[in-house]
Design a protein around this motif. Structure first.
Motif, mmCIF file in Angstrom:
data_model
loop_
_atom_site.group_PDB
_atom_site.id
_atom_site.type_symbol
_atom_site.label_atom_id
_atom_site.label_comp_id
_atom_site.label_asym_id
_atom_site.label_seq_id
_atom_site.Cartn_x
_atom_site.Cartn_y
_atom_site.Cartn_z
ATOM 1 N N UNK A 222 0.804 -1.225 0.000
ATOM 2 C CA UNK A 222 0.000 0.000 0.000
ATOM 3 C C UNK A 222 0.837 1.276 0.000
ATOM 4 N N UNK A 223 2.152 1.168 -0.206
ATOM 5 C CA UNK A 223 3.008 2.345 -0.191
ATOM 6 C C UNK A 223 2.931 3.150 -1.475
ATOM 7 N N UNK A 224 3.381 4.401 -1.411
ATOM 8 C CA UNK A 224 3.382 5.268 -2.585
ATOM 9 C C UNK A 224 2.002 5.768 -2.935
ATOM 10 N N UNK A 225 1.907 6.436 -4.074
ATOM 11 C CA UNK A 225 0.640 7.027 -4.497
ATOM 12 C C UNK A 225 -0.371 5.974 -4.926
ATOM 13 N N UNK A 226 0.100 4.890 -5.553
ATOM 14 C CA UNK A 226 -0.810 3.910 -6.125
ATOM 15 C C UNK A 226 -0.616 2.497 -5.591
ATOM 16 N N UNK A 227 0.449 2.251 -4.825
ATOM 17 C CA UNK A 227 0.720 0.916 -4.336
ATOM 18 C C UNK A 227 1.330 0.037 -5.409
ATOM 19 N N UNK A 228 1.392 -1.258 -5.120
ATOM 20 C CA UNK A 228 1.995 -2.207 -6.063
ATOM 21 C C UNK A 228 1.410 -3.590 -5.796
ATOM 22 N N UNK A 229 1.260 -4.387 -6.856
ATOM 23 C CA UNK A 229 0.816 -5.770 -6.722
ATOM 24 C C UNK A 229 1.748 -6.684 -7.505
ATOM 25 N N UNK A 230 1.838 -7.945 -7.070
ATOM 26 C CA UNK A 230 2.663 -8.943 -7.734
ATOM 27 C C UNK A 230 2.044 -10.315 -7.521
ATOM 28 N N UNK A 231 2.396 -11.258 -8.396
ATOM 29 C CA UNK A 231 1.864 -12.620 -8.349
ATOM 30 C C UNK A 231 2.886 -13.517 -7.677
ATOM 31 N N UNK A 232 2.514 -14.164 -6.589
ATOM 32 C CA UNK A 232 3.445 -14.973 -5.809
ATOM 33 C C UNK A 232 3.665 -16.332 -6.486
ATOM 34 N N UNK A 233 4.945 -16.676 -6.727
ATOM 35 C CA UNK A 233 5.284 -17.931 -7.398
ATOM 36 C C UNK A 233 6.004 -18.924 -6.496
ATOM 37 N N UNK A 234 6.674 -18.448 -5.459
ATOM 38 C CA UNK A 234 7.393 -19.338 -4.545
ATOM 39 C C UNK A 234 7.389 -18.727 -3.151
ATOM 40 N N UNK A 235 7.297 -19.593 -2.137
ATOM 41 C CA UNK A 235 7.314 -19.134 -0.745
ATOM 42 C C UNK A 235 8.237 -20.033 0.067
ATOM 43 N N UNK A 236 9.217 -19.420 0.728
ATOM 44 C CA UNK A 236 10.080 -20.143 1.652
ATOM 45 C C UNK A 236 9.656 -19.864 3.090
#
Length: 276
Positions: A222-236
């Motif tokens: 939720x940071x910045x003016x517009x935020x950012x999203x990404x698609x999670x492919x791996x989790x450690x």
């Protein structure tokens, strides 16, 4: 709740790119101005072999970078011999990705993956040894960006409101929201700017939102003016994930730019939208 369409990560990857592992490029010569596409080749691998810009190669052949090319297709290429730089090896460090390693050695990230029998969407881990090319020791910046805002939120990230919610991808091409919609077609076209996605996913579609990363979930900052999203492919762990994204460090194509990284040490608070 709306009906959710499921699609595996591999299928989503194939829908947006034709990059696959290759062991060799097609037949070519210094005199040739055309190239016959071989199995496993892509715009990226062919352009790199001929010292061309990938997007220009696509345009020169009446296509966009997102179009599919098939074995047997004939492409017009630069009147140059294939590039044959000296090879060496690189041991992957924590936080590195195909993108960062390729930039360091002056390579194309897609070609680096192909040279190692992988696609750009595969995971690499610390300790892996990759075959690399070139001798550059600086990371080139092909596009300008605000160093204090790596998500590129200086660009306007609106939504085309006249597009029906169940049709296509209405987010602007190259933005982080567009990339995630390409990878996760269950995303609603009306979720707005990235930083609002978690709240709108609940309000409009009834999806679950939490703070634990999961493969196939969408990370929302939720940071910045517009935020950012990404698609999670791996989790450690909660502090070590890999993602596919665009509009990171000024780069507009979909790729894994960060390797393993700590999502809680990024811009703003992180939450996850789950497709279940």
């Amino acid at each position: 709740m709306t009906h959710k369409t499921t699609r595996s990560f591999g299928q989503a990857s194939m829908a947006i790119a034709t990059v696959t592992a290759v062991s060799s490029l097609g037949t070519s010569s210094a005199e040739a101005a055309s190239h016959t596409v071989q199995s496993g080749e892509s715009f990226y691998s062919i352009a790199t072999a001929y010292g061309m810009d990938t997007y220009q190669l696509a345009v020169n052949n009446g296509k966009s970078i997102y179009d599919i090319i098939n074995p047997g297709d004939i492409l017009q290429v630069a009147d140059l011999p294939p590039v044959t730089p000296v090879s060496s090896t690189h041991t992957v460090q924590w936080g590195e990705s195909f993108y960062s390693i390729a930039g360091f050695y002056g390579m194309d990230a897609f070609q680096l993956a192909s040279n190692n029998g992988k696609s750009i969407y595969d995971t690499i881990n610390p300790g892996d040894v990759l075959q690399v090319q070139g001798t550059s020791a600086t990371l080139p910046q092909t596009q300008s960006y605000n160093s204090s805002d790596p998500y590129g939120t200086q660009d306007v990230e609106g939504v085309i409101l006249n597009t029906p919610t169940d049709y296509g991808n209405s987010y602007p091409i190259g933005q982080c929201t567009w990339a995630v919609k390409e990878l996760a077609p269950w995303v609603n076209n009306w979720w707005g700017n990235a930083k609002d996605w978690d709240e709108n996913a609940i309000a409009l579609n009834g999806y679950s939102v939490g703070v634990t990363p999961a493969v196939g979930a969408i990370a929302v900052w939720d940071g910045g003016d517009f935020g950012h999203v990404a698609y999670v492919t791996s989790v450690a762990s909660d502090t070590s994930i890999q993602v596919l994204e665009s509009n990171y460090m000024g780069q507009k194509q979909i790729a894994n730019y960060r390797g393993w990284f700590d999502p809680t040490n990024a811009q703003g608070r992180v939450t996850y939208i789950y497709p279940w």
